[in-house]
Design a protein around this motif. Structure first.
Motif, PDB file in Angstrom:
ATOM      1  N   GLU A  23       1.106  -1.082  -0.230  1.00  0.00           N
ATOM      2  CA  GLU A  23      -0.241  -0.358  -0.215  1.00  0.00           C
ATOM      3  C   GLU A  23       1.021   1.125  -0.062  1.00  0.00           C
ATOM      4  N   PRO A  24       0.835   1.943  -0.662  1.00  0.00           N
ATOM      5  CA  PRO A  24       0.843   3.581  -0.823  1.00  0.00           C
ATOM      6  C   PRO A  24       0.964   4.170   0.716  1.00  0.00           C
ATOM      7  N   ASN A  25       2.415   5.306   0.938  1.00  0.00           N
ATOM      8  CA  ASN A  25       1.956   5.774   1.861  1.00  0.00           C
ATOM      9  C   ASN A  25       0.843   7.271   1.678  1.00  0.00           C
ATOM     10  N   SER A  26       0.389   7.759   2.633  1.00  0.00           N
ATOM     11  CA  SER A  26      -0.587   8.343   2.870  1.00  0.00           C
ATOM     12  C   SER A  26      -0.180  10.206   1.657  1.00  0.00           C
ATOM     13  N   GLY A  27      -0.801  10.390   0.894  1.00  0.00           N
ATOM     14  CA  GLY A  27      -0.099  11.655   0.182  1.00  0.00           C
ATOM     15  C   GLY A  27       0.166  10.756  -0.952  1.00  0.00           C
ATOM     16  N   THR A  28       0.500  10.020  -1.199  1.00  0.00           N
ATOM     17  CA  THR A  28       1.160   9.052  -2.681  1.00  0.00           C
ATOM     18  C   THR A  28       0.685   8.633  -3.254  1.00  0.00           C
ATOM     19  N   ARG A  29       1.414   7.936  -4.242  1.00  0.00           N
ATOM     20  CA  ARG A  29       0.832   7.042  -5.147  1.00  0.00           C
ATOM     21  C   ARG A  29       1.598   5.885  -5.794  1.00  0.00           C
ATOM     22  N   TRP A  30       1.105   5.087  -6.519  1.00  0.00           N
ATOM     23  CA  TRP A  30       2.315   4.028  -7.272  1.00  0.00           C
ATOM     24  C   TRP A  30       1.741   4.810  -8.365  1.00  0.00           C
ATOM     25  N   GLU A  31       2.494   4.607  -9.526  1.00  0.00           N
ATOM     26  CA  GLU A  31       2.738   5.122 -10.891  1.00  0.00           C
ATOM     27  C   GLU A  31       3.519   4.409 -11.598  1.00  0.00           C
ATOM     28  N   PRO A  32       3.471   2.832 -12.402  1.00  0.00           N
ATOM     29  CA  PRO A  32       2.270   2.483 -12.870  1.00  0.00           C
ATOM     30  C   PRO A  32       2.052   1.863 -11.102  1.00  0.00           C
ATOM     31  N   ALA A  33       0.246   1.658 -11.034  1.00  0.00           N
ATOM     32  CA  ALA A  33       0.424   0.512  -9.932  1.00  0.00           C
ATOM     33  C   ALA A  33       0.596  -0.913 -10.621  1.00  0.00           C
ATOM     34  N   GLU A  34      -0.110  -1.187 -11.730  1.00  0.00           N
ATOM     35  CA  GLU A  34      -0.293  -1.965 -11.820  1.00  0.00           C
ATOM     36  C   GLU A  34       0.097  -2.110 -13.862  1.00  0.00           C
ATOM     37  N   VAL A  35       1.260  -3.241 -14.584  1.00  0.00           N
ATOM     38  CA  VAL A  35       1.415  -3.278 -15.843  1.00  0.00           C
ATOM     39  C   VAL A  35       1.942  -4.586 -16.695  1.00  0.00           C
ATOM     40  N   GLU A  36       1.394  -4.732 -17.941  1.00  0.00           N
ATOM     41  CA  GLU A  36       1.118  -6.088 -18.774  1.00  0.00           C
ATOM     42  C   GLU A  36       2.544  -6.009 -18.867  1.00  0.00           C
ATOM     43  N   VAL A  37       3.207  -7.520 -18.763  1.00  0.00           N
ATOM     44  CA  VAL A  37       4.290  -7.712 -19.135  1.00  0.00           C
ATOM     45  C   VAL A  37       4.466  -9.367 -19.851  1.00  0.00           C
ATOM     46  N   SER A  38       5.067  -9.106 -21.652  1.00  0.00           N
ATOM     47  CA  SER A  38       5.145 -10.584 -21.792  1.00  0.00           C
ATOM     48  C   SER A  38       6.502 -10.953 -21.785  1.00  0.00           C
ATOM     49  N   VAL A  39       6.636 -12.356 -21.554  1.00  0.00           N
ATOM     50  CA  VAL A  39       7.625 -12.711 -21.034  1.00  0.00           C
ATOM     51  C   VAL A  39       8.098 -13.780 -22.506  1.00  0.00           C
ATOM     52  N   LYS A  40       9.080 -13.475 -22.889  1.00  0.00           N
ATOM     53  CA  LYS A  40      10.013 -14.390 -24.124  1.00  0.00           C
ATOM     54  C   LYS A  40      10.897 -15.325 -23.301  1.00  0.00           C
ATOM     55  N   PRO A  41      11.296 -16.591 -24.054  1.00  0.00           N
ATOM     56  CA  PRO A  41      11.888 -17.134 -23.367  1.00  0.00           C
ATOM     57  C   PRO A  41      13.640 -16.930 -23.515  1.00  0.00           C
ATOM     58  N   ALA A  42      14.153 -17.063 -22.040  1.00  0.00           N
ATOM     59  CA  ALA A  42      15.619 -16.892 -22.614  1.00  0.00           C
ATOM     60  C   ALA A  42      16.088 -15.172 -22.832  1.00  0.00           C
ATOM     61  N   GLU A  43      14.821 -14.633 -22.140  1.00  0.00           N
ATOM     62  CA  GLU A  43      14.904 -12.614 -22.311  1.00  0.00           C
ATOM     63  C   GLU A  43      14.174 -11.985 -20.755  1.00  0.00           C
ATOM     64  N   THR A  44      14.522 -11.005 -20.822  1.00  0.00           N
ATOM     65  CA  THR A  44      14.751  -9.751 -19.925  1.00  0.00           C
ATOM     66  C   THR A  44      13.582  -9.089 -19.814  1.00  0.00           C
ATOM     67  N   SER A  45      12.632  -9.465 -19.389  1.00  0.00           N
ATOM     68  CA  SER A  45      11.794  -8.021 -19.460  1.00  0.00           C
ATOM     69  C   SER A  45      11.850  -6.941 -17.785  1.00  0.00           C
ATOM     70  N   GLN A  46      12.019  -5.900 -18.409  1.00  0.00           N
ATOM     71  CA  GLN A  46      11.525  -4.890 -17.479  1.00  0.00           C
ATOM     72  C   GLN A  46      10.539  -4.058 -17.322  1.00  0.00           C
ATOM     73  N   ALA A  47      10.388  -3.271 -15.980  1.00  0.00           N
ATOM     74  CA  ALA A  47       8.966  -3.132 -16.031  1.00  0.00           C
ATOM     75  C   ALA A  47       9.592  -1.955 -14.266  1.00  0.00           C
ATOM     76  N   MET A  48       9.682  -0.061 -14.732  1.00  0.00           N
ATOM     77  CA  MET A  48       9.903   0.367 -13.141  1.00  0.00           C
ATOM     78  C   MET A  48       8.397   0.928 -12.661  1.00  0.00           C
ATOM     79  N   PHE A  49       8.499   0.956 -11.641  1.00  0.00           N
ATOM     80  CA  PHE A  49       7.054   1.573 -10.392  1.00  0.00           C
ATOM     81  C   PHE A  49       8.151   2.737  -9.464  1.00  0.00           C
ATOM     82  N   ARG A  50       7.276   3.478  -9.685  1.00  0.00           N
ATOM     83  CA  ARG A  50       7.484   4.601  -8.305  1.00  0.00           C
ATOM     84  C   ARG A  50       6.292   5.204  -7.370  1.00  0.00           C
TER      85      ARG A  50
END
Length: 874
Positions: free
Chosen positions: A826-853
């Motif tokens: 849960e985010p602290n009071s007065g804050t929010r997650w950006e983004p809160a959820e993302v869609e990730v496509s995973v392929k064999p032997a590959e690396t997928s990245q996603a950043m949350f703030r």
């Protein structure tokens, strides 16, 4: 010390000091100022290579005529070789720059130490295959060492070292390669713990050991093993007149693993017209299971005791039992009789366990064609167990060319402290069975009076004969005995018997009654036995005479050898012995000549002086046991008899071998078949360890794997490989359900692919400058967020991860596909997650990245005019 010296060093101990490797040696030297003014002394220490001096190198000042202790400390390296070393200490004074020196002698003690460390080994190996493990042998001592090596396997595998003796210098090391081959029988994976032992050849107290564990599994997709039964094959080389069977093949055992069915068989070739060894050709196979029994070949077939033919025939029979009901049928031909009579019959039975005594009722019928007992027999019987007694009753009637006949039999036995057995069987002169014209009654009682004292008594009557039966001399026989037995060593028995025979109109009465005492006593490995008896007897030739009998013998077991000798003589016992005077002596021996070589002898000689006859026989054998378990024997028999005064000699060679006869594949419950394939190529994946419950196996070149003998239940599959170059994962249902009632194998299929990776960071953002009006705020990175929980969600599974100190997270070994990546914290009071959820496509032997703030929420500000402030003064 020279005259120009301004300082002096001493005194000190001049003897060598013994120091252990790795230890620190400390000593104190007295330094004195001989100058008229203060001096500064600069010390210096000269050390052997790799030695160090943690104390004693700092300059110090001495006043006029003053002295002080110069403390030095020298650290000896742990690898310093044993021997004598010299440490030179010197001091330079500041007044005259004069150097004074002295020497400290250090003796480094001998140190012996060995170490063995595992450096490489496989995680698993196939049963029977050779696998390789590497150890590092180190000489941690400071003297050279010659090391002896040996190894062992906890599962009894073949353990081979490339070298068993090696010489190492001080501090030296060498790799040691071990090769192990372990074969297991069980279908379950087993851990083989192999160990390497090292010991100093000159001092066995200096030793070291290292071990490793390797999982031994069966070969992948192995063919169903063959179930076998134990058997014995005997082949004999002899001429046709020897009277011995040329071959004999017999054995038996469970028809299948963990099954109730028992198989037995006998195949014995014909010995010819006559056999001195009692051989007779026989061919029989029998199968018994839970609720049934089937036989084919030479056997004793029958439907009941009264209708039985009493002799073996060649045929087939089947008996079944289903709950309270049973039935059986058979058919046979008496191939050893003239004209080969035939017979067929059957029975049905029913249990009434709810009635008193749990009776079982039986009805039987037999038809016999040809022979002296040809006809039809119908019978009914009952068996029950009232009050712990066994009761059997049967009634039978027959019809034949002689007319109608009847027969009866009854028996009751039981008891604990007092045991009893009473029986009766009788048939009239027209009954079409083996009891025709006979009646037999008996009663046996025994009781244990004390722990070692038992008393027995028995009476019996027997009557047989009749013109219809074809006997010229019908007989009536009665007997009675009373005996006492003590500890199976001493016995005394009184017996009385009478026999009456009728020849035409003449009756012949014979009788015999008296006492017989026996003794049987062991003295260590030697056993002595004997008996003596006597009484009164009368027969047709001797109306009344005293009879006597005497027996004596001994046997001994000495190591692998055994010996026995016995003799007996009787006089006046023609009623039971067949002749008035008989003398018999004999003996046997089994002697081990060499390892696996045995000589056996068995001989007897019987003389009948009243008839001037002599019968003798000697059996001799020489056998050699082979390493394979087979035996080669030479057997001979020498016989002398009154019919052929020249005697007869027979000799033959026999080869006997134990066999395990395969009778079919083991198709037990709990079998599983599966395949592991590469998802990208569709090809089978080889050399993967697949675990299923307590078992493990390795896939073959096609990716196939097999298991058997698993108990009913639910198991989860897992996959591993010996050397992991890159992460791999499998897809498909990892659960296998075993049904104990299903004989067909359970199947599964798994797909393996190179794992994908999902990674990223979670950061916190702060406001650097607030925007005016509708302008956005300016945000700045405020650092990583740790211990933030994230979830990688798919229709198949959900994975979880938590950020580390740097705010990074990582999902390893992810199956290809589309996922929803969510922040769970849960985010602290007065804050929010950006983004809160993302869609990730995973392929064999590959690396997928996603950043949350984690960003601040923008707040609304209300401006209040100053002249409307209710708190303002007017």
């Amino acid at each position: 010390m020279a005259a120009a010296q301004m300082v002096s060093i001493g005194p000190r101990v001049t003897a060598a000091t013994v120091v252990a490797p790795g230890a620190t040696y400390s000593t104190a030297l007295r330094v004195t100022n001989l100058w008229e003014a203060p001096v500064t002394v600069t010390p210096h220490i000269e050390l052997p290579a790799d030695w160090s001096a943690p104390l004693g190198l700092r300059p110090f000042t001495l006043g006029v005529g003053a002295g002080d202790s110069w403390i030095i400390a020298v650290r000896v390296p742990t690898h310093a070789a044993a021997g004598r070393y010299y440490v030179t200490v010197s001091a330079v004074d500041s007044a005259s720059s004069t150097t004074v020196r002295d020497t400290v002698t250090i003796e480094v003690a001998k140190h012996k130490e060995l170490n063995v460390a595992l450096t490489n080994r496989p995680t698993y190996a196939i049963s029977g295959d050779v696998y390789r493990a590497t150890f590092l042998l180190q000489n941690r001592g400071n003297v050279p060492a010659t090391v002896k090596l040996r190894g062992s396997s906890s599962l009894g595998g073949t353990f081979t070292l490339e070298t068993t003796r090696v010489t190492l210098p001080a501090g030296g090391s060498v790799p040691v390669v071990a090769r192990v081959a372990t074969r297991t029988v069980s279908t379950q994976a087993q851990d083989d713990v192999f160990e390497v032992y090292a010991a100093d050849a000159a001092d066995d107290t200096v030793k070291a050991m290292a071990s490793a564990r390797v999982t031994i599994v069966q070969e992948a997709n192995a063919t169903e093993p063959l179930h076998r039964v134990a058997a014995q094959l005997r082949l004999r080389a002899a001429n046709s007149a020897a009277g011995v069977s040329p071959y004999e093949f017999m054995g038996g055992g469970a028809l299948r693993d963990n099954g109730d069915e028992q198989l037995s068989f006998v195949l014995r070739g014909s010995p010819g017209v006559m056999s001195q060894f009692g051989d007779q050709d026989e061919y029989r196979v029998e199968l018994r299971g839970k609720g049934y029994a089937a036989r084919v070949g030479d056997a004793l077939y029958g439907a009941s005791s009264l209708s039985s033919s009493g002799q073996r025939g060649f045929g087939g029979g089947l008996e079944v039992q289903d709950g309270a009901f049973g039935a059986g049928a058979f058919a046979q031909r008496f191939r050893m009789q003239f004209d080969g009579p035939t017979e067929g019959g059957g029975f049905v039975s029913a249990d009434a366990s709810s009635l008193f005594g749990a009776p079982r009722f039986t009805a039987s019928a037999v038809t016999r064609n040809g022979g002296p007992f040809g006809g039809r027999i119908f019978g009914t019987g009952m068996k029950m167990t009232p009050f712990d007694a066994n009761v059997e009753v049967e009634l039978a009637s027959s019809s034949s060319d002689l007319g109608r006949g009847t027969a009866t039999t009854a028996r009751i036995n039981g008891g604990d402290r007092v045991r009893y057995d009473l029986g009766h069987v009788a048939a009239d002169d027209r009954f079409a069975g083996i009891y025709r014209g006979a009646e037999h009654n008996y009663a046996n009682v025994s009781t244990r009076v004390a722990d070692d004292l038992r008393v027995t008594a028995s009476v019996a009557t027997h009557q047989s004969g009749g013109v219809v039966s074809g006997l010229l001399a019908p007989q009536y026989f009665r007997s009675a005995t009373l005996g006492v037995n003590y500890a199976s060593r001493l016995s005394l028995q009184y017996s009385a018997l009478t026999r009456r025979s009728r020849f035409a109109s003449t009756d012949v009465h014979e009788s015999q009654h008296g006492l017989l005492g026996r003794v049987d006593q062991a003295f260590g490995a030697v056993r002595v036995f004997g008996g003596i008896g006597g009484g009164i007897a009368s027969d047709a030739l001797h109306p009344r005479q005293v009879y006597s009998e005497f027996t004596a013998g001994t046997n001994a077991n000495i190591g692998a050898n055994s010996y026995s000798i016995y003799g007996e003589t009787s006089h006046g016992m023609s009623i039971t012995r067949g002749a008035n005077d008989i003398v018999t002596v004999g003996g046997d021996a089994r002697v081990r000549l060499l390892a696996g070589t045995y000589l056996t002898l068995n001989a007897y000689s019987t003389s009948i002086p009243s008839l001037n006859e002599h019968v003798g026989q000697l059996d001799a054998g020489l056998s050699q046991q082979l390493r394979s378990g087979s035996t080669v024997s030479l057997r001979a028999r020498f016989v002398s008899n009154p019919i052929d005064v020249r005697g007869k000699e027979v000799a033959f060679i026999e080869y006997s071998m134990p066999l395990q006869v395969p009778i079919g594949r083991i198709h037990s419950a709990g079998r599983v078949r599966g395949r592991v394939v590469d998802q990208e190529t569709g090809q089978g994946v080889a050399d993967r360890l697949v675990r299923l419950g307590p078992q493990a196996a390795i896939t073959d070149d096609q990716g196939n794997v097999a298991f058997s003998g698993l108990a009913a239940g639910e198991y989860r599959l897992s996959i591993a490989q010996q050397q992991t170059r890159e992460p791999t994962i499998f897809t498909g249902n990892p659960t296998v359900v075993i049904d104990s009632t299903r004989m067909a194998p359970t199947t599964f299929s798994l797909e393996v692919e190179r794992a994908g990776i999902v990674t990223g960071t979670v950061r916190q953002m702060g406001i650097a400058r607030t925007g005016v009006g509708s302008a956005p705020d300016s945000l700045a990175d405020a650092g990583p967020l740790r211990e933030v929980s994230l979830a990688l969600v798919s229709a198949r599974d959900t994975l979880y991860a938590t950020t580390d100190q740097t705010g990074a997270y990582r999902f390893a070994e992810v199956t290809s596909g589309t996922y929803a990546l969510k922040v769970l914290s849960e985010p602290n009071s007065g804050t929010r997650w950006e983004p809160a959820e993302v869609e990730v496509s995973v392929k064999p032997a590959e690396t997928s990245q996603a950043m949350f703030r984690l960003v601040p929420r923008r707040r609304s500000i209300q401006m209040i005019p100053g002249d409307t402030n209710p708190g303002r003064a007017k």
